[in-house]
Design an enzyme around this catalytic site. Structure first.
Site, short mmCIF file in Angstrom:
data_model
loop_
_atom_site.label_atom_id
_atom_site.label_comp_id
_atom_site.label_asym_id
_atom_site.label_seq_id
_atom_site.Cartn_x
_atom_site.Cartn_y
_atom_site.Cartn_z
N CYS A 115 0.83 -1.20 0.00
CA CYS A 115 0.00 0.00 0.00
C CYS A 115 0.86 1.25 0.00
CB CYS A 115 -0.94 0.00 1.20
SG CYS A 115 -0.10 0.01 2.80
N HIS A 272 -1.41 1.85 7.71
CA HIS A 272 -1.74 1.88 6.28
C HIS A 272 -1.26 3.21 5.70
CE1 HIS A 272 -3.92 0.85 2.66
NE2 HIS A 272 -4.66 1.94 2.74
N ASN A 296 -6.97 7.06 -0.07
CA ASN A 296 -6.68 5.68 0.32
C ASN A 296 -6.36 4.88 -0.95
OD1 ASN A 296 -6.69 2.99 1.13
ND2 ASN A 296 -8.48 3.21 2.46
N ASP A 600 67.27 -3.32 -6.15
CA ASP A 600 68.16 -3.69 -7.26
C ASP A 600 68.27 -2.54 -8.26
OD1 ASP A 600 69.66 -4.98 -9.15
OD2 ASP A 600 67.97 -6.12 -9.97
N SER A 604 70.03 -6.71 -11.99
CA SER A 604 70.67 -8.03 -11.96
C SER A 604 69.80 -9.07 -11.27
CB SER A 604 72.01 -7.93 -11.21
OG SER A 604 71.79 -7.59 -9.84
N LYS A 606 69.66 -9.27 -8.12
CA LYS A 606 70.40 -9.63 -6.92
C LYS A 606 70.82 -8.37 -6.17
CE LYS A 606 72.23 -13.74 -9.23
NZ LYS A 606 73.45 -14.42 -9.75
N ASP A 630 51.27 -0.86 16.78
CA ASP A 630 50.68 -2.04 17.44
C ASP A 630 50.33 -1.66 18.87
OD1 ASP A 630 49.95 -4.52 18.35
OD2 ASP A 630 51.99 -5.32 18.42
N ASP A 632 48.13 -2.61 21.11
CA ASP A 632 47.88 -3.60 22.16
C ASP A 632 49.05 -4.56 22.34
OD1 ASP A 632 47.71 -5.08 19.86
OD2 ASP A 632 45.69 -5.86 20.24
N GLU A 641 44.99 -0.14 12.23
CA GLU A 641 46.37 0.23 12.57
C GLU A 641 47.27 0.12 11.34
OE1 GLU A 641 46.39 -1.29 17.25
OE2 GLU A 641 46.95 -2.66 15.64
#
Length: 716
Positions: A115, A272, A296, A600, A604, A606, A630, A632, A641
């Site tokens: 309604c 209603h 209505n 790097d 390379s 490495k 941190d 806690d 956090e």
């Protein structure tokens, strides 16, 4: 070839969001350029059906039980037993889509408890301009008929063009749901079907507020006024609302479920939804009496008190007034005095229209409107209300500037200089989840702040310390489990921050925030800009080298005195295990690969001794940041956090990126260990580096081909 269906749901969501934002930037979603819901184009589908000589059958809302309902109207329900889907041409001879003499009494309710929706439709019929925005009148069952119709509906900030076929649920050759008071007209039944399609099923429309329907038919913002404690200028608000072509509804609230749709002795129905369709002053017994016209949606059962159709009060007004106002028929529409209205009804809903819904002559009455789409995501942007100060700050934040006061009601009255501001927060798509999740409890807080506090804070997400310091500046804290929460505010000119949230933290939902003001205002999202801070690079000399770490490096390094990612993993795990003040499960191979990529310099793959020690210096700094955030001392970070830790390490993220990062790197309990923190940080740092190196002109955008895109995303 890769199909869209091969992409994960999360990735699809990201792609959909990006595409949606691009369309929005082009104006798609405005009334004049509505989205095609389910990507169904009405003109194309109708042309195809006409060409093939077929009647349209909608695959997205089929003529099957699941389109009707899932529980009370589910396949096994007696209510839907012997229900058949029929087209209007099979129900009655010469069906009409819409006639010229439409009125609020045209639409009657069926077996569905909607309604509230019919009350909204009834209000819509009082304004042909608004009605024909929703119901394109060029449609018919004769010219170019192909069993397909379309409607324009507003949903969560966007206009949608919704297509339906004209197969309707019937029993004994009569419509089961919405039907017209004269059987030949079908626009109301088809509009209800389009709305049901948009919400998943007919049953999904059971229960709601007139306000919800009014908003979805107009794109306006509704106000809810409790009549037990009305504003002192309520009658003026009603007159002003009607002058602005606002749509209105009213109801008698119930506290006992047994009273829902229970009829009182005066023939008013509790629980209603009614529509308010007019306001009129008449002279009665030498004084002015204010009457209010109410409808209505059932199309029957009317108020039987003073000023009802057969009331004796009409005998004492001018005959021309009787002729203009009084229609003695059982059509659901009636008049009552303003005093009786206030005595009997408990809830008034007013839908304020947006500028595009008003005629040009209504321009002065237009609201200035702004809306934002946002989301709450568990672990990142779902911080809950102010009862949860540790996470409240993480909610989306919006700044509003109100520089200009309203025009005074009386030009001579300068005593109250305020800015009218309507704020509404709506949660999205809740009807789609009727079989699962229900409405969340949502609300918002408005903080008043001084302008000086906002200097240099254009692009900064306010943190916990701000809200703890200015806790007393928050007001208008309203939380309810409804589709929309709104507030009618009258504020002094100034600067404000609006924080929308769920009541409890860690609740996932999407929302729409809207702000309507009588005068010019500015509203925008208060958020970080994604940015990599240019921090000073670490350097190291031979004197800084620790002999133990040098020896450890040399035992793992190859003949060139370098380590690859496999050796680096062993090296870092041994060195980190000696840091007694720090808890770590070790470094993953993925993190070590990212570290090699970061340090790097000669490609390379490495790292040499000096590169490694610079890296170790960075890692120790990241360890300190991790421990600092941190709070806690658990040895891990929660997801909130983590955002702060990443910012301390030099990377600022907006809410959208934060949501993605948390979803990717936090575990099921929203916890992030050190390895995942470093993994996330290095990934972000690498992506920033790639982007900035290619954005040579500092435009904020780059262009990549598919090979470049794959190379960067797979290696980053």
């Amino acid at each position: 070839m890769l199909n869209f269906s091969d992409i994960s749901y999360a990735e699809r969501g990201m792609v959909a969001t990006i595409n949606s934002n691009r369309l929005k930037d082009k104006g798609v979603g405005q009334y004049q350029n509505a989205y095609n819901y389910k990507n169904q184009n009405f003109e194309d589908l109708r042309a195809s059906c006409l060409k093939m000589g077929e009647l349209f059958e909608d695959p997205f809302f089929p003529a099957e039980p699941q389109s009707i309902g899932f529980k009370e109207l589910g396949p096994k329900s007696q209510e839907v037993h012997n229900v058949y889907w029929q087209r209007p041409k099979d129900i009655i001879h010469n069906p009409q889509f819409i006639t010229n003499d439409f009125s609020p009494t045209d639409i009657c309710q069926g077996i569905l408890g909607d309604c509230w929706l019919l009350a909204a439709i009834g209000s819509l019929t009082t304004s042909p301009k608004l009605l024909f925005r929703v119901v394109p009148r060029s449609q018919s069952f004769k010219k170019n008929y192909a069993g397909i119709f379309h409607f324009q509906l507003w949903q969560f900030g966007h206009w949608l063009n919704v297509v339906v076929d004209d197969r309707l649920p019937t029993k004994n050759n009569k419509l089961v749901f919405v039907h017209a008071s004269h059987r030949q007209e079908f626009w109301g039944a088809l509009l209800e079907k389009a709305y049901a399609k948009l919400n998943g099923s007919y049953e999904a429309l059971t229960g709601g507020s007139t306000m919800e329907g009014l908003e979805d038919f107009t794109g306006g913002m509704a106000q809810c006024i409790r009549l037990q404690n009305p504003p002192h200028n309520l009658l003026r608000l009603l007159r002003k609302a009607l002058e602005k072509s606002s749509l209105m509804g009213c109801s008698i609230e119930v506290t006992n479920s047994d009273d829902v749709e229970k009829m009182a002795h005066n023939m008013l129905v509790k629980g209603h939804a009614y529509a308010i369709t007019g306001l009129q002053d008449v002279y009665y017994r030498d004084k002015l009496e204010t009457l209010i016209r109410i409808q209505n949606p059932w199309g029957r059962i009317e108020w039987n008190g003073a000023w009802s159709d057969k009331a004796k009060e009409w005998e004492e007004v001018m005959p021309e007034v009787q002729m203009q106002l009084l229609h003695k028929k059982e059509d659901g529409e009636f008049w009552m005095s303003y005093e009786d209205f206030m005595s009997n009804f408990t809830l008034l809903e007013i839908c304020n229209l947006t500028p595009d819904a008003l005629s040009s002559w209504d321009y002065k009455s237009c609201w200035h409107t702004t809306f934002f789409e946002g989301s709450w995501r568990r672990g990142s942007t779902a911080g809950g209300c102010r009862n949860y100060p540790e996470t409240f700050w993480s909610n989306p934040q919006f700044r509003i500037s109100l520089p200009e006061t309203d025009d005074p009601e009386d030009s001579s009255d300068k005593s109250e200089m305020v800015c009218t501001c309507l704020v509404a927060l709506m949660q999205k798509n809740w009807r789609h989840a009727r079989e699962g999740p229900q409405l969340l409890t949502i609300g918002f807080v408005v903080f008043s702040v001084w302008y000086v506090q906002f200097q240099n804070l254009q692009d900064i997400h306010l943190k916990k310390d701000f809200f703890m310091k200015y806790r007393d500046h928050g007001f208008s804290e309203i939380f309810t489990n409804t589709r929309e929460v709104n507030s009618h505010l009258r504020l002094p000119p100034g600067e404000y921050v609006i924080i929308p949230s769920t009541f409890e933290p860690h609740k996932d939902a999407d929302f729409l925030l809207r702000v309507f003001t009588e005068k010019h205002s500015e509203t925008w999202l208060l958020d970080e800009v994604n940015m990599l801070e240019q921090l000073q690079e670490e350097t190291i000399t031979d004197a800084d080298l620790d002999q133990n770490s040098v020896e450890l490096f040399e035992t793992l390094a190859n003949r060139d005195s370098q380590v690859d990612m496999y050796d680096l993993q062993k090296l870092l795990n041994k060195m980190s295990s000696k840091v007694k003040s720090f808890k770590s499960k070790g470094f993953s191979l993925d993190v070590c690969r990212r570290m090699v990529n970061l340090m790097d310099k000669d490609d390379s793959g490495k790292l040499g001794l000096h590169e490694f020690h610079i890296l170790w210096k960075k890692i120790k700094k990241w360890m300190e940041i991790f421990k600092e955030c941190d709070q806690d001392r658990s040895g891990n970070l929660n997801s909130y956090e983590m955002r702060l830790a990443i910012e301390k390490a030099g990377i600022r993220m907006n809410n959208r990126v934060t949501e993605v990062v948390v979803a990717r790197y936090a575990d099921a309990n929203m916890i992030v260990d050190f390895d995942n923190f470093i993994n996330c940080f290095l990934r972000l740092k690498a992506m920033f580096a790639f982007f900035l190196s290619m954005d040579t002109k500092k435009t904020g955008s780059i262009c990549l081909n598919i090979n470049q895109w794959l190379h960067i995303t797979m290696w980053g």
